[in-house]
Design a protein around this motif. Structure first.
Motif, PDB file in Angstrom:
ATOM      1  N   VAL A 104      19.393 -20.415 -28.547  1.00  0.00           N
ATOM      2  CA  VAL A 104      18.364 -21.452 -28.510  1.00  0.00           C
ATOM      3  C   VAL A 104      18.232 -22.020 -29.912  1.00  0.00           C
ATOM      4  N   ILE A 105      18.198 -23.351 -30.001  1.00  0.00           N
ATOM      5  CA  ILE A 105      17.959 -24.017 -31.283  1.00  0.00           C
ATOM      6  C   ILE A 105      16.568 -24.626 -31.257  1.00  0.00           C
ATOM      7  N   SER A 106      15.838 -24.458 -32.339  1.00  0.00           N
ATOM      8  CA  SER A 106      14.464 -24.949 -32.435  1.00  0.00           C
ATOM      9  C   SER A 106      14.338 -25.870 -33.633  1.00  0.00           C
ATOM     10  N   ALA A 107      13.561 -26.928 -33.454  1.00  0.00           N
ATOM     11  CA  ALA A 107      13.295 -27.882 -34.532  1.00  0.00           C
ATOM     12  C   ALA A 107      11.811 -27.835 -34.854  1.00  0.00           C
ATOM     13  N   GLY A 108      11.498 -27.628 -36.137  1.00  0.00           N
ATOM     14  CA  GLY A 108      10.112 -27.485 -36.553  1.00  0.00           C
ATOM     15  C   GLY A 108       9.683 -28.601 -37.477  1.00  0.00           C
ATOM     16  N   ALA A 109       8.369 -28.733 -37.583  1.00  0.00           N
ATOM     17  CA  ALA A 109       7.814 -29.711 -38.509  1.00  0.00           C
ATOM     18  C   ALA A 109       8.040 -29.316 -39.959  1.00  0.00           C
ATOM     19  N   ASP A 110       8.548 -28.114 -40.208  1.00  0.00           N
ATOM     20  CA  ASP A 110       8.896 -27.707 -41.573  1.00  0.00           C
ATOM     21  C   ASP A 110      10.265 -28.235 -41.993  1.00  0.00           C
ATOM     22  N   GLU A 111      10.841 -29.156 -41.159  1.00  0.00           N
ATOM     23  CA  GLU A 111      12.120 -29.816 -41.432  1.00  0.00           C
ATOM     24  C   GLU A 111      13.274 -28.822 -41.491  1.00  0.00           C
ATOM     25  N   THR A 112      13.287 -27.865 -40.576  1.00  0.00           N
ATOM     26  CA  THR A 112      14.401 -26.929 -40.435  1.00  0.00           C
ATOM     27  C   THR A 112      14.774 -26.801 -38.963  1.00  0.00           C
ATOM     28  N   LEU A 113      16.064 -26.550 -38.734  1.00  0.00           N
ATOM     29  CA  LEU A 113      16.581 -26.193 -37.410  1.00  0.00           C
ATOM     30  C   LEU A 113      17.010 -24.741 -37.474  1.00  0.00           C
ATOM     31  N   ARG A 114      16.571 -23.964 -36.521  1.00  0.00           N
ATOM     32  CA  ARG A 114      16.887 -22.531 -36.510  1.00  0.00           C
ATOM     33  C   ARG A 114      17.551 -22.156 -35.200  1.00  0.00           C
ATOM     34  N   LEU A 115      18.607 -21.352 -35.304  1.00  0.00           N
ATOM     35  CA  LEU A 115      19.343 -20.883 -34.131  1.00  0.00           C
ATOM     36  C   LEU A 115      18.988 -19.427 -33.872  1.00  0.00           C
ATOM     37  N   TRP A 116      18.651 -19.141 -32.618  1.00  0.00           N
ATOM     38  CA  TRP A 116      18.220 -17.804 -32.196  1.00  0.00           C
ATOM     39  C   TRP A 116      19.162 -17.301 -31.098  1.00  0.00           C
ATOM     40  N   ASN A 117      19.787 -16.182 -31.360  1.00  0.00           N
ATOM     41  CA  ASN A 117      20.678 -15.572 -30.358  1.00  0.00           C
ATOM     42  C   ASN A 117      19.862 -14.590 -29.505  1.00  0.00           C
ATOM     43  N   CYS A 118      18.957 -15.144 -28.717  1.00  0.00           N
ATOM     44  CA  CYS A 118      17.975 -14.318 -28.006  1.00  0.00           C
ATOM     45  C   CYS A 118      18.326 -14.074 -26.553  1.00  0.00           C
ATOM     46  N   PHE A 119      19.312 -14.769 -26.011  1.00  0.00           N
ATOM     47  CA  PHE A 119      19.670 -14.592 -24.597  1.00  0.00           C
ATOM     48  C   PHE A 119      21.150 -14.245 -24.451  1.00  0.00           C
ATOM     49  N   ALA A 120      21.667 -13.425 -25.363  1.00  0.00           N
ATOM     50  CA  ALA A 120      23.067 -13.009 -25.268  1.00  0.00           C
ATOM     51  C   ALA A 120      23.269 -12.214 -23.991  1.00  0.00           C
ATOM     52  N   PRO A 121      24.270 -12.549 -23.174  1.00  0.00           N
ATOM     53  CA  PRO A 121      24.451 -11.843 -21.903  1.00  0.00           C
ATOM     54  C   PRO A 121      24.912 -10.414 -22.116  1.00  0.00           C
ATOM     55  N   ASP A 122      24.570  -9.568 -21.163  1.00  0.00           N
ATOM     56  CA  ASP A 122      24.985  -8.167 -21.199  1.00  0.00           C
ATOM     57  C   ASP A 122      26.468  -8.092 -20.852  1.00  0.00           C
ATOM     58  N   PRO A 123      27.329  -7.514 -21.725  1.00  0.00           N
ATOM     59  CA  PRO A 123      28.773  -7.474 -21.411  1.00  0.00           C
ATOM     60  C   PRO A 123      29.089  -6.691 -20.158  1.00  0.00           C
ATOM     61  N   LEU A 124      28.330  -5.622 -19.879  1.00  0.00           N
ATOM     62  CA  LEU A 124      28.579  -4.842 -18.664  1.00  0.00           C
ATOM     63  C   LEU A 124      28.259  -5.658 -17.424  1.00  0.00           C
ATOM     64  N   ALA A 125      27.138  -6.399 -17.472  1.00  0.00           N
ATOM     65  CA  ALA A 125      26.783  -7.240 -16.335  1.00  0.00           C
ATOM     66  C   ALA A 125      27.800  -8.356 -16.145  1.00  0.00           C
ATOM     67  N   ALA A 126      28.325  -8.896 -17.260  1.00  0.00           N
ATOM     68  CA  ALA A 126      29.330  -9.951 -17.158  1.00  0.00           C
ATOM     69  C   ALA A 126      30.605  -9.423 -16.508  1.00  0.00           C
ATOM     70  N   LYS A 127      31.002  -8.184 -16.873  1.00  0.00           N
ATOM     71  CA  LYS A 127      32.192  -7.595 -16.258  1.00  0.00           C
ATOM     72  C   LYS A 127      31.985  -7.376 -14.767  1.00  0.00           C
ATOM     73  N   LYS A 128      30.797  -6.906 -14.385  1.00  0.00           N
ATOM     74  CA  LYS A 128      30.525  -6.670 -12.970  1.00  0.00           C
ATOM     75  C   LYS A 128      30.567  -7.968 -12.177  1.00  0.00           C
ATOM     76  N   SER A 129      29.947  -9.031 -12.722  1.00  0.00           N
ATOM     77  CA  SER A 129      29.948 -10.311 -12.017  1.00  0.00           C
ATOM     78  C   SER A 129      31.359 -10.865 -11.910  1.00  0.00           C
ATOM     79  N   ALA A 130      32.174 -10.683 -12.972  1.00  0.00           N
ATOM     80  CA  ALA A 130      33.557 -11.166 -12.927  1.00  0.00           C
ATOM     81  C   ALA A 130      34.360 -10.428 -11.869  1.00  0.00           C
TER      82      ALA A 130
END
Length: 532
Positions: free
Chosen positions: A490-516
């Motif tokens: 997720v990328i967020s834009a703030g009134a402090d004139e910065t863009l910040r990237l958050w790796n907050c929803f990284a998928p579970d590798p085990l769940a990805a293997k099961k779905s595949a």
């Protein structure tokens, strides 16, 4: 001679292998007493006494001659808990059969002495002392055989355990704390545990965004399916390639004009820009070329939403216009459902409903038109429960009929609506201004962007709305959010004139293997069915 006698006595006293003088041990007294009584008792009585001791029943330990009448019995078991409730364990030696252990230890030495006695008796058969040795050795061998049979000791018992404790160490009390646990426990302040996964609470990357307009009613950032972020800074629009890191200026407006909203088409590199004059521009970003300009509004365009070839625009004049980008006459219809500026606009994930939020505290839901292009002229639902402007809108990806909306400073609530029947599902007070909302694609979670006082991003568990983590770092309110094409960042834009990237929803590798694996199995099964 007296000197030699003294030396020999001293040497005999220092030799530890021989028999020690003094009172006989208790076990030896018991053994002699049992052997003396065995001549007048039957074998069954002896069997009972030894079976009880072998099965864990303690033999009487009272001293002969002392009576225990009128006295309380003293416990012979060793306490297994210390008074302080610590982790010290003292084993109970009463469960060990020392008599059997002594018999097994001295079994070999007893057999050897019997063999020596037998040899001595064969060479000296005429003396009285030899006859006495023969009787003693025979009696001793008979006694050992009897003990072995009664105690049920196998002949090949050398590999068995002689001394062992029967009771296990008790569990530590609940109030006991292990002091070594502190040494091996590590606190991770940069992550918060959410169920079975960890959510990083610090931004993965920070980008400068000078001249980012601090306006609650504008939407100045979007992330395309080709992994390109478009952001408006002042009078310019820039493109940042998240894969390569390249930055490119797309356009620059004349002095006094600016971009009020940005929105990428679902597939491709077509970017719609709503400007301050009320026009909607279409740009081909692969060629850095403007394709067309679509008029229709009398004030700035603060919100945009795509539905295939249809782009919907919301303006400060309170109207919503549907533009068909394929046709020369682009204007299909105009909706007048708000009395003030339209600051939020989102199509549902199945593209059957359009949600609009305005500065008049209203949330309108428009259904798809019968022709399949545009929407009906009248709103399907009008929600007026918010007490402030509604800019944050998000549709649930796994429940297309569920809409989430967030109110401004005077409201601070996140509300969930069922657009099938127009009912309010749930309302949660977020304690601060709600500027943006996004649903996760990999987890049943929701992320919200907030203003004063903490200027944080908050991750909620849906539908319980239990707070999972607060992502902090912005020093001013977070105005905008966008999600990466893979749904992990997720990328967020703030009134402090910065863009910040958050790796907050990284998928579970085990769940990805099961779905595949499930998808591959499903494809194989369909293929086999087609073969038949």
């Amino acid at each position: 001679m007296s000197q030699f006698n003294f030396v020999s006595d001293l040497q005999n006293a220092l030799i530890m292998d021989g028999e020690t003088r003094g009172p006989a041990p208790r076990w030896k007294k018991k053994m002699e007493a049992s052997l003396n009584g065995s001549q007048n008792t039957t074998r069954s009585v002896l069997s009972v006494s030894y079976n009880t001791s072998f099965s864990g029943v303690q033999a009487p330990t009272k001293t002969p001659g002392k009576s225990s009448e009128g006295k309380t019995k003293k416990s012979t078991t060793t306490p297994t808990k210390t008074p302080g409730g610590g982790d010290r364990f003292i084993p109970n030696r009463a469960a060990t059969n020392f008599e059997l252990a002594h018999f097994l230890v001295n079994k070999d030495s007893g057999e050897k002495s019997d063999e020596e006695n037998d040899k001595a008796t064969t060479s000296n058969t005429n003396t009285n002392s030899n006859e006495t040795n023969v009787q003693a050795s025979a009696h001793k061998g008979e006694r050992q055989k009897l003990i072995s049979e009664v105690a049920q000791v196998a002949g090949d018992s050398k590999g068995g355990r002689i001394l062992c404790y029967q009771n296990k160490a008790p569990a530590a009390p609940e109030s006991h704390t292990n002091p070594l646990k502190v040494v091996y426990s590590i606190k991770t302040p940069i992550s918060t545990k959410s169920g079975s996964r960890y959510i990083p609470t610090t931004s993965e990357r920070i980008l400068d965004a000078p001249d980012f307009i601090n306006d609650y009613y504008l939407n100045l950032m979007d992330w395309s399916g080709d992994n390109i972020v478009a952001v408006a800074l002042g009078s310019c629009v820039y493109l940042w390639n998240a894969a390569s890191g390249n930055i490119e200026q797309l356009t620059e407006f004349e002095e006094g004009d600016y971009a009020g909203s940005l929105s990428w088409i679902q597939e491709g590199q077509i970017l719609a820009i709503g400007n301050s004059t009320g026009a909607v521009e279409l740009w081909d970003c692969s060629k850095v070329k403007r394709l067309r300009v679509m008029d229709g509004h009398s004030a700035r365009v603060g919100s945009l939403a795509w539905n295939s070839f249809l782009v919907s625009s919301g303006s400060r004049d309170g109207t919503i216009i549907h533009h068909d980008v394929r046709s020369r006459e682009h204007k299909i219809s105009s909706l007048a459902g708000h009395s003030q500026e339209v600051c939020g606009l989102k199509w549902s994930t199945d593209f059957k409903y359009l949600a609009s939020g305005g500065n008049d505290n209203l949330v309108n839901v428009w259904s798809l038109a019968g022709s399949g292009v545009g929407t009906a002229s009248e709103a399907l639902h009008k929600f007026n429960e918010h007490q402030a402007a509604v800019r944050a809108l998000a549709w649930c990806p796994w429940q297309p009929s569920t809409l989430a909306s967030g109110g401004g400073t005077a409201d601070r609530c996140i509300k969930f609506w069922n657009v099938n029947n127009g009912s309010l599902i749930k309302s949660v007070d977020s304690k601060s201004q709600v500027c943006s909302l996004l649903f996760s694609r990999h987890y049943k979670e929701l992320i919200s962007a907030h203003g004063f006082a903490n200027n944080q991003l908050t991750i909620w568990k849906y539908p319980t709305m239990v707070k999972q983590a607060d992502l902090t770092g912005h020093t001013s309110r977070v105005l905008q959010m966008a999600m990466s094409p893979d749904g992990s960042t997720v990328i967020s834009a703030g009134a402090d004139e910065t863009l910040r990237l958050w790796n907050c929803f990284a998928p579970d590798p085990l769940a990805a293997k099961k779905s595949a694996s499930v998808n591959s199995k499903a494809k194989q099964s369909v293929f086999r069915q087609s073969i038949r």
